[in-house]
Each structure stands twice: as C-alpha cells, then as structure tokens.
Design an enzyme around this catalytic site. Structure first.
Site, PDB file in Angstrom:
ATOM      1  N   VAL A  69       0.871  -1.171   0.000  1.00 11.26           N
ATOM      2  CA  VAL A  69       0.000   0.000   0.000  1.00 11.26           C
ATOM      3  C   VAL A  69       0.906   1.218   0.000  1.00 11.26           C
ATOM      4  O   VAL A  69       2.078   1.142   0.383  1.00 11.26           O
ATOM      5  CB  VAL A  69      -0.960   0.043   1.206  1.00 11.26           C
ATOM      6  N   SER A  70       0.369   2.360  -0.416  1.00 14.19           N
ATOM      7  CA  SER A  70       1.202   3.549  -0.594  1.00 14.19           C
ATOM      8  C   SER A  70       1.494   4.302   0.690  1.00 14.19           C
ATOM      9  O   SER A  70       2.559   4.888   0.840  1.00 14.19           O
ATOM     10  CB  SER A  70       0.555   4.499  -1.600  1.00 14.19           C
ATOM     11  N   THR A  71       0.536   4.327   1.621  1.00 17.95           N
ATOM     12  CA  THR A  71       0.689   5.175   2.799  1.00 17.95           C
ATOM     13  C   THR A  71       0.425   4.418   4.096  1.00 17.95           C
ATOM     14  O   THR A  71      -0.251   3.385   4.109  1.00 17.95           O
ATOM     15  CB  THR A  71      -0.288   6.368   2.736  1.00 17.95           C
ATOM     16  N   GLU A  74      -3.256   4.069   4.893  1.00 17.66           N
ATOM     17  CA  GLU A  74      -3.917   2.905   4.287  1.00 17.66           C
ATOM     18  C   GLU A  74      -3.606   1.632   5.067  1.00 17.66           C
ATOM     19  O   GLU A  74      -4.477   0.775   5.252  1.00 17.66           O
ATOM     20  CB  GLU A  74      -3.462   2.754   2.836  1.00 17.66           C
ATOM     21  N   GLU A 172      -4.547   5.380  -4.746  1.00 15.03           N
ATOM     22  CA  GLU A 172      -3.090   5.373  -4.807  1.00 15.03           C
ATOM     23  C   GLU A 172      -2.596   5.917  -6.132  1.00 15.03           C
ATOM     24  O   GLU A 172      -1.580   6.612  -6.201  1.00 15.03           O
ATOM     25  CB  GLU A 172      -2.562   3.951  -4.599  1.00 15.03           C
TER      26      GLU A 172
END
Length: 211
Positions: A69-71, A74, A172
């Site tokens: 996941v990007s962050t 998340e 994302e």
C-alpha cells in the site's frame, strides 16, 4: 572438456547465477576452480542436470506473497492486512505452500523498497517458484515488465490473482500522479510553482469525483 563461466552455465540451465552458487553450497554441483579463483563448469555437469530435468531443490508449489500500500494511513485502515488475506486465501484454494510473505508501505514509484528488495534476493536464491500479487501495480507502478523478466530469469513466475484493481488502488494512482506532477513542476517552476500546480490538480480531481 569444455568449461563454462558461471553466467554461461546459468544461461544454459535457465537460472540466475546466484542459484548455481547456492547449489554449490549444498554440494549439488561442483565447479572447477581456476588459479584466479573463478568458477568454471564442465559441460558434462550441466548436461547431467539438464537430463535430470533440473535440481528440483525447491518444491513446485512453493510460493511467496507480495503486498503493498502507498501510505501508513492505508496500512492503519487495514488495507495491507486485507490484501494479504486475499492472497493467502487464493494460495489456499490453489493448494500452494506459502514459504514467505513480503510487504511494503511505499509508493509504487519508489524503487527502494525493503520488502521488494528482500523478495528479489530470495527469488535469486531459488527460495520459491511462484510470486502471488493482487495486481501488477502492487509490484511496480512502472517497470513491471522488467521485474517480471528478471524473476522469470530466476525461475519464478508471477501470478496475478485479480484482473481488476481494488478500490483503494485507484486512490493510490491519484497520489502517484500527484507526486509525478509535483516533481516535474518543481523542476520547471521551482518549489512554490510545484505546490501551486499540485493544489490545482487536487482541485481538478475533486471536481471530477463530485461529477
């Protein structure tokens, strides 16, 4: 007796050179050492392995999972855990044996990911035969084909479990687009100009979602 370099032998066997080094540690193959210390592999030894159909030291059902996941937001929302659960469920349905799980909380544009690096090193050492990912962008936003080619050279097949990206992947993508636009704008117009264009793009995306 013809002797092959490690790269020539690996290419003939269809594996990564690191695989030959691992086989040597396990006593499965014995190269000849030159006075310089370099390895050389007799063609007879390579032909013997080819006739036997390979080493088969790793079970064909051995798979690894990769989720991203990007962050952190998340990840905290459970998106990373749910992604792993879907991968595990798929592996169970296929009766694959999961030998490793790798995760990253980072943009798909970031090539320096700890989980990705660990996964590639394990693939090069022949620790699994198949890599399960939810969608290609989980592995890389750009350059997926190059990673796929490298893994195939290591004897690893990528298996994408979902032809359709999950909803969180769309958010994302917007974040990655913002990062690209900000980076290029900052280079052209400076930091202040980059931030201004980023805000304008965010406003545009907000209007698109509302419509």
């Amino acid at each position: 007796m013809e002797l092959l370099s490690i790269r020539e032998a690996a290419k003939k066997l269809g594996v990564h050179p690191n695989r030959l080094r691992e086989w040597e540690k396990k006593g499965l193959i014995r190269p000849i050492r030159l006075p310089s210390g370099h390895r050389r592999y007799p063609t007879e030894e390579i032909d013997r392995i080819l006739k036997a159909g390979g080493m088969n030291e790793t079970e064909p059902d051995a798979v690894a999972l990769y989720a991203r996941v990007s962050t952190k937001k998340e990840a905290d929302a459970g998106n990373l855990d749910r992604q792993l659960e879907r991968l595990r469920a798929y592996a169970g349905e296929k009766r694959y044996r999961v030998v490793a799980e790798y995760t990253d909380v980072a943009s798909g544009l970031n090539q320096k990911r700890r989980g990705l690096d660990r996964m590639l090193k394990a693939a090069e050492q022949g620790e699994f035969k198949r890599l399960l990912i939810e969608s290609p962008d989980r592995l890389a936003r750009f350059g997926f084909d190059y990673l796929e080619r490298h893994l195939k050279f290591c004897g690893v097949e990528i298996e994408v479990i979902s032809p359709k990206e999950p909803e969180e992947a769309h958010a994302e993508l917007v974040q990655d687009l913002l990062a690209i636009i900000t980076s290029f704008s900052a280079r052209i117009y400076g930091a202040r100009g980059g931030r201004k264009i980023r805000r304008g793009f965010q406003e545009l995306m907000r209007r698109v979602r509302e419509e």
